[in-house]
Motif scaffolding. Structure first.
Motif, mmCIF file in Angstrom:
data_model
loop_
_atom_site.group_PDB
_atom_site.id
_atom_site.type_symbol
_atom_site.label_atom_id
_atom_site.label_comp_id
_atom_site.label_asym_id
_atom_site.label_seq_id
_atom_site.Cartn_x
_atom_site.Cartn_y
_atom_site.Cartn_z
ATOM 1 N N UNK A 26 64.623 -29.250 -105.467
ATOM 2 C CA UNK A 26 65.229 -30.141 -104.963
ATOM 3 C C UNK A 26 63.812 -29.924 -103.816
ATOM 4 N N UNK A 27 63.566 -28.421 -103.532
ATOM 5 C CA UNK A 27 63.244 -28.153 -102.293
ATOM 6 C C UNK A 27 61.209 -28.397 -102.546
ATOM 7 N N UNK A 28 61.013 -28.643 -104.518
ATOM 8 C CA UNK A 28 59.813 -29.106 -104.359
ATOM 9 C C UNK A 28 59.830 -30.570 -104.658
ATOM 10 N N UNK A 29 60.812 -30.796 -104.488
ATOM 11 C CA UNK A 29 60.586 -32.698 -104.836
ATOM 12 C C UNK A 29 60.323 -33.060 -103.448
ATOM 13 N N UNK A 233 58.882 -17.287 -91.546
ATOM 14 C CA UNK A 233 59.569 -17.477 -90.412
ATOM 15 C C UNK A 233 60.956 -17.297 -90.385
ATOM 16 N N UNK A 234 61.254 -18.324 -89.000
ATOM 17 C CA UNK A 234 62.324 -18.682 -88.691
ATOM 18 C C UNK A 234 62.225 -19.916 -87.342
ATOM 19 N N UNK A 278 65.578 -28.391 -94.670
ATOM 20 C CA UNK A 278 65.161 -28.800 -93.058
ATOM 21 C C UNK A 278 64.021 -27.942 -93.010
ATOM 22 N N UNK A 279 63.484 -26.579 -93.772
ATOM 23 C CA UNK A 279 62.612 -25.776 -93.248
ATOM 24 C C UNK A 279 61.545 -26.507 -94.160
ATOM 25 N N UNK A 280 61.444 -26.622 -95.330
ATOM 26 C CA UNK A 280 59.724 -27.664 -95.817
ATOM 27 C C UNK A 280 59.584 -28.525 -94.947
#
Length: 515
Positions: A26-29, A233-234, A278-280
């Motif tokens: 999912x992160x990759x997509x 990071x954050x 959200x980070x992506x």
């Protein structure tokens, strides 16, 4: 200060956790749909909790359309160079030239030995890596090149026929920190790939200097060695752009800090460790564009200053330029968010005002715009003003970089863009909304079934184009009439689908977010 003038690239570094395999995909997509450049995966074959890196990269490449994939970095002691070279070349050909190779000496030799590898000293590790790079590049030379002949202490490959060649010139990036590895990077590698946890920002200048000196001694331009950087990071509140912790504040601070690393230390590719969509999204939509804008503005200012021989008093400082440009961009972002639709006051749930609904409309607007361009191209074909093969080439170039990954035998770029968007919804967004609001289930069921219908129409579109290109359409009763029919069907189906989705989901997305 050193700025090598390299193009900026941005990517992600998700953990290949076997217990959360769906999340990695999912992160990759999400990275692909958001327009990032890279998805990279660490490689520790002895780690029982990790998915196999090359298998995972292959699935990611098959499920995405534009992002490049790479190991970060491949564990050479457990990946024989001939097999590694052919794995890279094969995936590069199947993905349309979207593979790069991060390579390392292994480092964790206790674990490597347990997994069947051989323990090497630091010096032997560098010898082995040098030999392996020679083997890999000789295999990549492809058909017609001399047989591979590398007679090394650690790798001996003599008489092997090279091939297959990759679809594009694959870059080799080295994870290096110590002087001998850095010198090897300068002499022979296409890129340097350190991690912020092992090479802090204030250490980069000295490490870069070692690479530059080795490159110069080898007769290479130091700028030919790409400078990549694994970062973490954050995102938090804006703590002020001066003196803040590295990558611990707002996107405004992130953008300024990364732009400064490019302009003063020469880093040009930033790969973020991520574990949420959200980070992506924030990295892709808020940080990356701002960094590009800041760097472009400062490079233009420096170029103008040099051309005009400006004095120090006439030149605006880098810090002031960065502060002003970042502030302007953040004001634009804030204005966009304020204009995002939000749930009505009568809604029971407390609105989060995430702007997710506005983002959905933005994506849909892009699809509508591309549909208009596609219709215009097809109308030219029907009118005889454009040939089918040229029309198909034009469609392949819409929206994202052209690549050869296909759905079925052929698939136009527009098909791939829609497929990527819908695939992300089916695998991530829709399940999240089902959990958040069960009342949305009938709506989501309809949308998912419509995705299948739309994808079928897209395949019909490509078949019609292929028929015209190959000259078989007329004999099979197709031709331009069939092409126009399919485009009209796509227009009505897709536009109705997008409108229904916005009517039903914008408020829900503003309330619950994407994930």
């Amino acid at each position: 200060m050193t700025d090598y003038g390299q193009d900026l690239q941005f990517g992600i570094f998700p953990s290949p956790d076997a217990a959360h395999a769906d999340l990695v995909l999912e992160l990759s997509a999400a990275a692909d749909v958001a327009g990032l450049d890279l998805v990279t995966i660490q490689d520790h074959p002895y780690q029982a909790k990790h998915l196999d890196t090359w298998t995972l990269l292959s699935v990611i490449a098959a499920r995405t359309t534009s992002v490049r994939v790479a190991p970060n970095v491949a564990n050479l002691p457990l990946r024989p160079p001939v097999v590694l070279a052919r794995s890279v070349a094969t995936l590069d050909r199947l993905s349309g030239g979207r593979v790069e190779l991060g390579l390392g000496t292994g480092a964790f030799f206790d674990a490597i030995v347990v997994a069947g590898g051989t323990r090497l000293t630091p010096g032997e590790s560098i010898e082995s890596l040098t030999e392996a790079m020679a083997v890999i590049r000789a295999v990549w030379a492809g058909e017609g090149a001399p047989t591979v002949r590398v007679e090394g202490k650690h790798h001996r490959v003599v008489g092997l026929h090279p091939g297959p060649a990759p679809a594009h010139p694959v870059e080799i990036w080295l994870g290096a920190y110590k002087p001998r590895m850095l010198r090897l990077t300068g002499r022979s590698a296409d890129g340097w790939l350190p991690s912020m946890g092992y090479a802090a920002p204030d250490a980069l200048r000295e490490l870069n200097r070692t690479i530059d000196d080795a490159a110069t001694q080898a007769g290479r331009d130091p700028a030919s060695v790409r400078r990549l950087y694994n970062i973490h990071g954050r995102f938090g509140a804006d703590g002020g752009t001066r003196g803040g912790s590295m990558l611990q504040g707002s996107p405004r601070e992130w953008a300024e800090q990364l732009a400064e690393l490019t302009l003063t230390e020469g880093m040009s590719t930033y790969i973020l460790a991520v574990d949420t969509i959200d980070q992506v999204e924030r990295f892709a939509h808020e940080v990356a564009p701002a960094v590009r804008e800041l760097v472009d503005d400062e490079r233009a200012r420096r170029s103008t200053a040099v051309a005009g021989e400006a004095t120090p008093a006439e030149a605006v400082s880098t810090r002031h330029t960065l502060d002003s440009a970042v502030a302007e961009r953040q004001e634009d972002v804030a204005a966009e968010r304020l204009s995002s639709p939000s749930p009505s006051a009568s809604d029971d749930a407390t609105p989060r005002h995430s702007g997710a609904g506005a983002h959905l409309v933005e994506v849909h607007d892009g699809l509508r715009a591309e549909l208009t361009r596609l219709r215009d191209i097809v109308e030219q074909v029907v009118a005889g003003e454009e040939q089918a093969h040229r029309a198909r080439n034009a469609i392949n170039e819409l929206t994202m970089r052209q690549n050869n990954w296909t759905l079925g035998a052929y698939c136009a770029q527009y098909c791939r863009f829609v497929t990527g968007h819908h695939g992300l919804e089916d695998r991530s967004v829709f399940p999240h909304l089902r959990r958040s609001d069960p009342a949305l289930t009938p709506v989501l069921d309809r949308l998912e079934s419509e995705h299948l219908v739309i994808h079928d129409v897209l395949e019909q579109l490509d078949e019609a184009l292929v028929g015209l290109v190959s000259g078989t359409a007329s004999t099979n009763g197709g031709g331009t009439a069939e092409l126009k029919r399919v485009v009209d069907l796509l227009s009505s189906t897709l536009l109705e689908h997008l409108a229904f989705e916005e009517d039903e989901l914008v408020s829900a997305l503003d309330r619950y977010g994407f994930a």
